[in-house]
Enzyme design. Structure first.
Site, mmCIF file in Angstrom:
data_model
loop_
_atom_site.group_PDB
_atom_site.id
_atom_site.type_symbol
_atom_site.label_atom_id
_atom_site.label_comp_id
_atom_site.label_asym_id
_atom_site.label_seq_id
_atom_site.Cartn_x
_atom_site.Cartn_y
_atom_site.Cartn_z
ATOM 1 C CB SER A 167 -0.906 -0.010 1.239
ATOM 2 O OG SER A 167 -1.693 1.149 1.279
ATOM 3 N N GLY A 168 0.566 2.162 -0.917
ATOM 4 C CA GLY A 168 1.335 3.387 -1.030
ATOM 5 C C GLY A 168 2.456 3.324 -2.036
ATOM 6 C CD GLU A 215 -3.485 -3.914 3.711
ATOM 7 O OE1 GLU A 215 -3.814 -3.046 2.891
ATOM 8 O OE2 GLU A 215 -4.260 -4.358 4.599
ATOM 9 C CB THR A 224 -4.177 3.576 -7.529
ATOM 10 O OG1 THR A 224 -4.566 2.634 -6.518
ATOM 11 C CG2 THR A 224 -5.418 4.186 -8.136
ATOM 12 N N GLY A 272 -1.330 -4.941 -1.822
ATOM 13 C CA GLY A 272 -0.106 -5.665 -1.508
ATOM 14 C C GLY A 272 -0.156 -6.237 -0.110
ATOM 15 C CB SER A 317 -4.781 2.906 0.509
ATOM 16 O OG SER A 317 -4.726 1.499 0.501
ATOM 17 C CB SER A 318 -7.070 0.478 -4.180
ATOM 18 O OG SER A 318 -6.796 1.448 -5.158
ATOM 19 C CG ASN A 344 -1.512 5.107 -0.748
ATOM 20 O OD1 ASN A 344 -1.286 6.271 -1.043
ATOM 21 N ND2 ASN A 344 -1.918 4.216 -1.621
#
Length: 1117
Positions: A154-155, A434, A159, A432, A208-209, A205
């Site tokens: 994430s981050g 976590e 995206t 990703g 973040s999605s 992030n």
């Protein structure tokens, strides 16, 4: 390389991961190194890596070109390029993208996209456009679908990278710019919509999605975009109700709070700090982000993707309703019930009901109550404040999840899919790895996804590479690599995996997270990838490919259950807003029953397997996104974090394998088909395919390749060399072909025009023939319609005439029956009245006879009997008149006449005794009727009535249409006359009732007179008893024998009443009292006298003693 004193090496460092230095001394297997920051480090020689001092200062664009390929060299090369704002670097065919956390000018403009169009990989600097262009050209040239897998934590910028890929594909395969709302534009504009409702700020992030996304972009035979589809995976629903510091909720909530004032007033919103679902964190705004501007951009994107204004209004109504729903607080009432806490909670409840367009009371009941279904009944149970809050949050999460699914479906419908497309390029943007302080079920599913993707990466980069080398028996030494199949078996194996055990635990109602944890401990206690933390009861650790992650299974059971509360479903399915009702269809339209357990984990595993099947059917291309620092700030490169991401992403392993192996391989037939044009004579020679491939490579002048059993293996760059030579040869050959092609095209154009003109003529003639045929058919149809219409009209007239005739006959027959019935009733009443008058005349004669006999001893007895019988007759007359009046108004139709009651006559027996005979002769003949029947003295009463029946039969007397109106008018006159007669009979009935009332009053007066006569009679009897006593004394004197006396008759009157106060118990005579019945207010009918006759023989009335005379006298009386 031998390490000696003065060598430049890389040594491990806790802060920088790797730091360069100079070896100062070597002592056996150890060396002392002075780092660049002045520290002295002693380490083993095996842990030192040489440094390339001749490497360029700007680094290399492809890390396979590094002289020393190891972790510190790769890390240093990425850091060097990041420092000069070169964020993209190749690793063979893998692109590594480092998030700059800032905008870089001219990095994604149209001119740059044009420069990468058609360029070979490696001809230009590394870029996401280059990987996308390779995938696009491979799809066009080979006719095979491709996929681009964007991965990273994430981050890392997944995206944004995905948006650049889709933008470049739209540039390559898009339509003219003048076309509005093209497929590629809708695909691009779908990103802002999905980001607004599916992205949020997390610790790592700002955008973040919180869901996985796989975009399938379809292309037609010409290479243009013809359709697209978006698939989403595992939206993080828990974020709607619960966020932690310094995160934010989904962007759409903050965008709506920053909307124009008119819309804020419409949805009754305010500052985000005033809403419970937003104020759990102090972060309300993002640096460099204008929520009001993004709100307008989101609405514009909705317009482009095909979401109407009404649907947009309904969407934002739902978003606002969720915010107000979170502000509904509950307080304890009683022991276990909950109510709204205060007026503020009531206000937000009312606003929520208005926005959702549902019933206010039903919404409150759905939040505070719960129905428990038992086999016998449905029990409504109250929830405590905690249970009501959980119900509220569950409703909010369900509404938001249904809204997000609707958005994805709407976007797919708006974009549209091409069923004829045979090729596509899939772009995967998924979360990703976590690992948080508190990792729950969401992190478990996310990491399971990354394990699957990592296995896919391994299979294509490692396993497939090495297995192909072994199968083809080429000169290749086996390289070990980390495999994560055992972790996947630990998670998804069925039965026995964690997901299977979780589903099994959820099926038992009494299971808890502790029982689930204990089951995991017992099942996987010996598994090397599963670790039980010390002193832990509900926690477990999994050793993932990217590292260890500790999970807290406190909410695993609740989050794995996918069901909606039936009360919530019923509430929202009845919403007056059609959009909201469509999100919650009725229970009958859904396949699973409400409340039935459905596993989210199992469904997610199935979706993930479908995704892997799609990826396995395509040619993959990998982009690994790297987050340079945890602070999300530009120009900061944290070596430790980046190195960990490189290891977990398998980039380093891929570099080593790719450099030492053969990244490109083709089967012989494909290679010959593709490159035989370079050496055409090879195909003319009848040789084996492997020999032909070898000849081509020798003729071209390439070496360092390998020939296997079925494939040829090329080094990196050799395929590009062959493609370049092929393109040059094809360019020269094209000029020769063009002359022939152009003449052939002109010939085809002429033939096509000629054929088209013939076709047009044929079509026109056919249309004229069709029009003529159609006209004839319409004419025939009109004739049929007219015939049918006329027949229907005649049938309707006949039916109306027939119905009218039946009505007329029915009315006439009913009138005749009523007249006949009234005639019989009148005759019947006249007969009864005549009989009554005769009885009244007889009664008058009896009264005159009784007046003559009053001097005798039995006069009072006769008067009493006569008055009582007269009272009975008057009662009978009253009953007859009431009955006659009632019968006059009765309708005789459809009823059989009741049988008239019979009359029982008891004739009295004449006695020979002179006193009694005289008494009986003076009495008139009287009739006594049994009390359970009504009295009517008439002979016609037993005659049956005639019943008029309506018989449904065909009309015998046919009436013409001209005679019917006059007949109907006559019938109307008759009906009016009948109504007048009915009114007259009703008046007569009222007069009869009034006469009956007068006679009842007269009867009461008569009863009073009878009572007075009874009292006078009792006094008379008392005086007579004294006279009889005196007479007995006289008769006791001696007398001569008397002749036999005639039979003696004694009349006894019996009274059934126990309270008769006028009876004489001390004498030989007893008379009944004439008392009134208090209940009926009328005189009881006296019993008929019973006559007992005895024969007085001579022996009974004669004797020698006085006692015999006295006994004879007593017997006489």
């Amino acid at each position: 390389m031998e390490i000696t004193v003065g060598s430049h090496v890389w040594v491990e460092d806790q802060e920088l991961a790797w730091v360069d230095g100079v070896v100062t001394s070597v002592n056996g297997n150890e060396a002392e190194v002075e780092t660049i920051n002045g520290n002295q480090v002693t380490t083993k020689l095996s842990k030192l890596y040489p440094k390339d001092m001749e490497a360029p200062d700007t680094g290399v664009d492809d890390m396979t070109k590094l002289s020393y390929l190891h972790e510190p060299a790769v890390l240093h090369n990425l850091a060097t390029r990041y420092g000069i704002k070169e964020i993209y670097t190749y690793c063979g065919n893998i692109l590594i993208a480092i998030n700059p956390f800032q905008a870089i000018s001219h990095l994604y403009d149209t001119e740059l996209m044009d420069s990468y169009k058609g360029a070979q990989l490696g001809d230009r600097s590394p870029h996401v456009f280059a990987i996308t262009d390779v995938a696009y050209r491979a799809m066009n040239n080979e006719g095979k679908s491709n996929s681009i897998l964007v991965s990273g934590e994430s981050g890392a910028g997944k995206t944004e990278t995905t948006k650049m890929i889709m933008r470049y594909l739209a540039y390559l395969g898009g339509h003219a710019a003048a076309e509005a709302r093209t497929v590629e534009r809708k695909v691009l504009e779908s990103n802002p919509v999905l980001e607004a409702f599916g992205n949020a700020k997390t610790v790592r992030n700002n955008n973040s999605s919180r869901f996985g996304k796989f975009v399938e972009i379809q292309f037609d035979a010409c290479g243009q975009i013809s359709g697209a589809a978006i698939r989403t995976y595992l939206l993080e629903k828990s974020r709607v109700c619960q966020i932690s510091e310094p995160e934010r909720n989904y962007h759409c909530f903050y965008l709506l709070c920053a909307a124009p004032p008119k819309e804020i007033e419409k949805y009754k919103l305010g500052d985000p700090k005033s809403f419970h679902y937003l104020n759990q964190s102090s972060c309300y705004e993002l640096v460099g982000v204008d929520d009001s501007h993004d709100y307008l951009a989101t609405k514009k994107a909705m317009d482009i993707v095909g979401i109407s204004v009404e649907e947009q209004d309904a969407i934002f109504r739902i978003v606002a309703a969720i915010l107000h729903l979170g502000n509904i607080a509950f307080a304890l009432e009683g022991e276990d019930s909950s109510v709204l806490e205060d007026d503020k909670a009531k206000f937000h409840l009312q606003v929520t009901a208005e926005l959702l367009m549902c019933d206010l009371e039903a919404l409150e009941t759905a939040l505070c109550k719960r129905n428990m279904v038992t086999p016998e009944e449905v029990i409504k149970r109250s929830l405590d404040p905690l249970g009501a809050a959980i119900s509220r949050d569950g409703l909010a999460k369900t509404i938001y999840a249904r809204l997000f699914d609707w958005l994805v479906k709407k976007i797919n419908v708006s974009i549209g899919q091409d069923p004829d497309s045979k090729c596509l390029i899939g772009v995967l943007d998924i979360y990703g790895f976590e690992s948080f302080k508190t990792s729950s079920f969401e992190q478990f599913c996310i990491n399971f996804t990354n394990e699957k993707l990592q296995q896919h990466f391994n299979q294509h980069v490692f396993k497939m590479e090495q297995s192909v080398y072994q199968e083809e028996e080429i000169d290749w030494s086996y390289i070990d690599f980390v495999d994560n199949q055992d972790v996947l078996d630990l998670i998804e194996k069925k039965p026995g995996g964690i997901i299977s055990l979780l589903d099994e635990t959820c099926m038992f109602p009494k299971s808890t997270h502790e029982t689930f944890a204990q089951k995991l401990y017992q099942t996987f206690k010996d598994h090397k990838r599963f670790v039980k933390p010390k002193l832990a009861r509900t926690e477990f650790t999994i050793v993932h490919y990217a590292g260890e992650v500790q999970y807290q299974c406190d909410q695993f059971l609740d989050k794995n259950k996918d069901y909606i509360v039936p009360e919530h479903q019923e509430l929202l399915s009845t919403s007056k807003c059609s959009f909201i009702a469509s999100l919650f269809p009725s229970l009958n339209a859904e396949t699973p029953k409400s409340g039935k357990f459905s596993s989210i984990g199992s469904r997610f595993k199935l979706q993930l397997q479908q995704l892997m099947d799609i990826l396995n059917s395509t040619e993959p291309h990998y982009i690994r996104c790297i987050k340079p620092n945890s602070d999300l700030r530009p120009e900061i490169f944290e070596n430790v974090s980046v190195l960990q991401q490189l290891r977990s992403g398998g980039v380093l392993e891929a570099i080593r394998v790719k450099c030492e192996g053969y990244p490109t391989n083709r089967i012989f037939s494909e290679f010959l088909e593709r490159f035989s044009i370079l050496v055409p004579e090879v195909l003319k020679e009848n040789v084996e395919e492997n020999v032909a491939c070898k000849s081509i490579m020798e003729k071209v002048g390439l070496s360092n390749y390998q020939i296997g059993k079925t494939k040829i293996f090329l080094r990196a760059g050799q395929m590009a060399e062959l493609d370049g030579r092929k393109a040059k040869l094809l360019g020269e050959s094209a000029k020769v072909i063009q002359k022939q092609v152009r003449s052939r095209i002109a010939r085809k154009c002429y033939v096509r025009i000629q054929t088209a003109s013939i076709c047009i003529q044929t079509v026109l003639r056919g249309q004229l023939a069709c029009e003529s045929l159609k006209f004839r058919k319409r004419t025939a149809a009109a004739v049929k319609i007219q015939k049918s219409a006329r027949r229907k009209s005649a049938s309707r007239k006949y039916t109306n005439i027939k119905s009218s005739a039946i009505v007329v006959q029915t009315g006439i027959r009913a009138m005749v029956a009523r007249n006949e019935f009234r005639s019989k009733m009148q005759n019947h009443s006249a007969t009864i009245q005549a009989a009554t008058e005769e009885e009244e005349k007889d009664s008058g004669k009896e009264e005159e006879d009784i007046g003559k006999e009053e001097k005798d001893n039995g006069k009072e007895e006769k008067d009493v009997g006569k008055e009582e019988k007269d009272v009975g007759k008057e009662e009978k007359d009253v009953g007859k008149e009431e009955k006659d009046s009632g019968k006059e108004v009765e309708e005789p139709e459809d009823k059989e006449p009741e049988k008239q009651p019979t009359v029982e006559v008891q004739e009295k027996e004449e006695l020979p005794d002179p006193p009694v005979a005289v008494l009986e002769q003076n009495k008139p003949d009287k009739t006594y009727v049994s009390p359970d029947k009504e009295q009517e003295v008439t002979e016609e009463s037993n005659e049956p009535y005639h019943i008029v029946e309506e018989i449904s039969s065909p009309i015998q007397d046919v009436l013409t249409a001209e005679e019917l109106p006059s007949e109907v008018e006559q019938l109307k006159v008759l009906l009016i006359g009948e109504k007048k007669r009915a009114d007259e009979y009703q008046k007569k009935h009222a007069e009869a009732q009034e006469l009956s009332e007068q006679r009842r009053k007269k009867l009461e007066e008569t009863e009073k007179k009878v009572h007075q006569l009874q009292e006078s009679l009792n006094r008379l009897l008392f005086s007579m008893s004294e006279q009889f006593s005196q007479l007995k004394t006289i008769l006791q004197t001696p007398s001569s024998s008397k002749p036999a006396s005639p039979p003696i008759a004694r009349v006894d009157y019996f009274d059934n009443s126990d309270n008769s106060d006028a009876s004489s118990t001390g004498s030989d005579f007893a008379f009944p009292a004439s008392g009134r019945d208090s209940a009926n207010n009328s005189c009881p009918r006296p019993k008929a006298p019973q006559v007992h006759v005895k024969d007085a023989t001579a022996t009974e009335i004669t004797g020698t003693a006085d006692s015999d005379k006295e006994g004879a006298f007593d017997d006489y009386f």
